[in-house]
Design a protein around this motif. Structure first.
Motif, mmCIF file in Angstrom:
data_model
loop_
_atom_site.group_PDB
_atom_site.id
_atom_site.type_symbol
_atom_site.label_atom_id
_atom_site.label_comp_id
_atom_site.label_asym_id
_atom_site.label_seq_id
_atom_site.Cartn_x
_atom_site.Cartn_y
_atom_site.Cartn_z
ATOM 1 N N GLU A 325 -6.093 9.685 -15.582
ATOM 2 C CA GLU A 325 -4.574 9.927 -16.090
ATOM 3 C C GLU A 325 -3.871 10.210 -14.832
ATOM 4 O O GLU A 325 -2.564 10.111 -14.821
ATOM 5 C CB GLU A 325 -4.549 10.918 -17.085
ATOM 6 N N PHE A 326 -4.432 10.744 -13.830
ATOM 7 C CA PHE A 326 -3.649 11.286 -12.364
ATOM 8 C C PHE A 326 -3.935 9.975 -11.350
ATOM 9 O O PHE A 326 -3.647 10.429 -10.147
ATOM 10 C CB PHE A 326 -4.059 12.419 -12.236
ATOM 11 N N ALA A 327 -4.524 9.037 -11.620
ATOM 12 C CA ALA A 327 -4.411 7.761 -10.603
ATOM 13 C C ALA A 327 -3.107 7.596 -10.089
ATOM 14 O O ALA A 327 -3.264 7.083 -8.812
ATOM 15 C CB ALA A 327 -5.205 6.828 -11.176
ATOM 16 N N SER A 328 -2.170 7.658 -10.821
ATOM 17 C CA SER A 328 -0.808 7.219 -10.086
ATOM 18 C C SER A 328 -0.290 8.353 -9.241
ATOM 19 O O SER A 328 0.789 8.128 -8.544
ATOM 20 C CB SER A 328 0.248 7.571 -11.515
ATOM 21 N N PHE A 329 -1.012 9.388 -8.935
ATOM 22 C CA PHE A 329 -0.781 10.341 -7.888
ATOM 23 C C PHE A 329 -1.358 10.019 -6.529
ATOM 24 O O PHE A 329 -1.236 10.719 -5.364
ATOM 25 C CB PHE A 329 -1.075 11.708 -8.117
ATOM 26 N N ASP A 330 -2.253 8.887 -6.435
ATOM 27 C CA ASP A 330 -2.999 8.603 -5.076
ATOM 28 C C ASP A 330 -1.871 8.261 -4.121
ATOM 29 O O ASP A 330 -0.651 7.834 -4.391
ATOM 30 C CB ASP A 330 -3.565 7.188 -5.398
ATOM 31 N N HIS A 331 -2.181 8.685 -2.683
ATOM 32 C CA HIS A 331 -1.417 8.536 -1.731
ATOM 33 C C HIS A 331 -0.682 7.380 -1.554
ATOM 34 O O HIS A 331 0.647 7.332 -1.246
ATOM 35 C CB HIS A 331 -2.043 8.647 -0.347
ATOM 36 N N ASP A 332 -1.365 6.132 -1.626
ATOM 37 C CA ASP A 332 -0.598 4.953 -1.561
ATOM 38 C C ASP A 332 0.652 4.597 -2.726
ATOM 39 O O ASP A 332 1.524 4.370 -2.419
ATOM 40 C CB ASP A 332 -1.689 3.464 -1.402
ATOM 41 N N ASP A 333 0.210 5.070 -3.816
ATOM 42 C CA ASP A 333 1.242 4.814 -4.976
ATOM 43 C C ASP A 333 2.449 5.763 -4.794
ATOM 44 O O ASP A 333 3.537 5.310 -4.877
ATOM 45 C CB ASP A 333 0.548 5.489 -6.304
ATOM 46 N N VAL A 334 2.212 7.094 -4.216
ATOM 47 C CA VAL A 334 3.182 7.901 -3.865
ATOM 48 C C VAL A 334 4.109 7.433 -2.726
ATOM 49 O O VAL A 334 5.382 7.340 -2.626
ATOM 50 C CB VAL A 334 2.867 9.356 -3.915
ATOM 51 N N LEU A 335 3.459 6.691 -1.522
ATOM 52 C CA LEU A 335 4.185 6.490 -0.462
ATOM 53 C C LEU A 335 4.954 5.103 -0.731
ATOM 54 O O LEU A 335 6.037 5.167 -0.042
ATOM 55 C CB LEU A 335 2.902 5.780 0.476
ATOM 56 N N ARG A 336 4.681 4.297 -1.641
ATOM 57 C CA ARG A 336 5.361 3.106 -2.019
ATOM 58 C C ARG A 336 6.748 3.718 -2.807
ATOM 59 O O ARG A 336 7.776 3.096 -2.634
ATOM 60 C CB ARG A 336 4.615 2.507 -3.096
#
Length: 352
Positions: A325-336
């Protein structure tokens, strides 16, 4: 994209939530191929006016931190850098005013990353910093509300959370040394006492607890555990890097969040992603409760007694070591999300 960060303080000079966030974002942007400069007070030794570290170019604006002097000099430094977008941290707020002065001449947008006010930041200066930037980035809804109260418009403020290495969470092996965890820098806002009071209510239960983190209040925290006669069941692990604390979180069952001040509860995020049941003691100046509002493996409480009750109730949850459920907090996703905000601010600026 040429991105100029404006921050008198850097993590190398003054480590806190705001400077750690700025360093993480700037270094990841540089690693992604952007041309990144940080305009700051000098923190390196020697007479050289610039210093490169991890592909980020640090440029001296002043030799020592001085908010008025820094604000007056930063426009000239920005003119030399000629960025496509200016990313300013909110404190001291006068540096935002200086960045906006330069932006008018350079015809580029200013994005302000708002974490928290520091001692000495006046309300009037914060209002000037919040009004006018093309975009204001906040780590949580709580901070967004603060910025709105300072006068930022609803459409200008974007919430961009802290990020984690979700691939590390997926790959790490579980370390089951503790059942219940607390993790945070142990300063005056840590409020680890609430955690220990809850554990003391559960003396007759079979549990092992661990505290991850270090800081000026560690000795007092250790004394509190001893006074409550639970120190033989609480292990103080000190400051650990993600490679070491993620396995412990994956092996634990419950993570307790009790800190009194938290613009964004990053340790709680890591724990939730690692499968822990997250129990948050509500605090007026903490945004931690936002992470468990819609989380199946989370709960909110208002006292140590309620925290103890929820720890007991957590036994009804299955043991998990990852929460997708928290995969969207990954570094790459947040950097985008940062990159999208920059691009949006630049495009929007072209209309005026």
């Amino acid at each position: 994209m040429r991105i100029a960060f404006v921050s008198m303080y850097t993590e190398q000079l003054r480590a806190d939530g705001a400077t750690r966030r700025m360093r993480r974002v700037s270094e990841r942007l540089a690693a992604s191929g952007h041309d990144v400069s940080v305009l700051c007070a000098q923190w390196w030794e020697g007479e050289v006016p610039e210093f490169e570290q991890n592909d980020v170019n640090y440029i001296r604006v002043t030799e020592t931190p001085s908010a008025p002097k820094f604000a007056s000099k930063v426009p000239f430094a920005l003119r030399r850098v000629k960025p496509d977008v200016i990313h300013a941290t909110n404190s001291p707020p006068t540096q935002v005013t200086g960045a906006k002065t330069a932006a008018r001449f350079l015809r580029v947008p200013v994005v302000v990353d708002w974490w928290a006010e520091r001692e000495g930041d006046s309300s009037s200066a914060c209002k000037r910093a919040a009004r006018g930037p093309k975009r204001v980035i906040a780590p949580s809804q709580m901070v967004k509300t603060d910025v709105r109260e300072y006068g930022a418009s609803e459409e200008a403020v974007r919430v961009v959370p802290e990020s984690i290495d979700f691939e590390l969470v997926r790959e790490a092996e579980a370390d089951d040394r503790a059942d219940i965890l607390y993790s945070r820098h142990l300063d005056q806002y840590a409020n680890v006492e609430s955690f220990f009071l809850a554990l003391a209510e559960l003396r007759d239960k079979d549990w092992r607890a661990a505290v991850i983190g270090d800081g000026p209040e560690r000795a007092e925290a250790e004394q509190t555990a001893a006074d409550l006669r639970i120190d033989d069941r609480v292990e103080f692990l000190g400051e650990l890097p993600p490679e070491e604390f993620v396995p412990i979180m994956k092996g634990a069952h419950v993570f307790a969040q009790t800190a009194a001040v938290e613009p964004f509860a990053n340790d709680l995020l890591w724990a939730l992603a690692s499968g822990c049941v997250g129990i948050v003691e509500y605090q007026a100046r903490s945004s931690a409760h936002e992470l468990v509002v819609n989380c199946d493996r989370g709960a909110r409480v208002t006292s140590p007694q309620e925290l103890a009750d929820e720890i007991s109730a957590a036994a009804g949850y299955s043991q998990e070591s990852i929460n997708e459920e928290f995969a969207s907090f990954d570094h790459d996703d947040v950097l985008r999300r940062y990159e999208d905000i920059y691009a949006d601010a630049i495009e929007d600026y072209g209309w005026f």
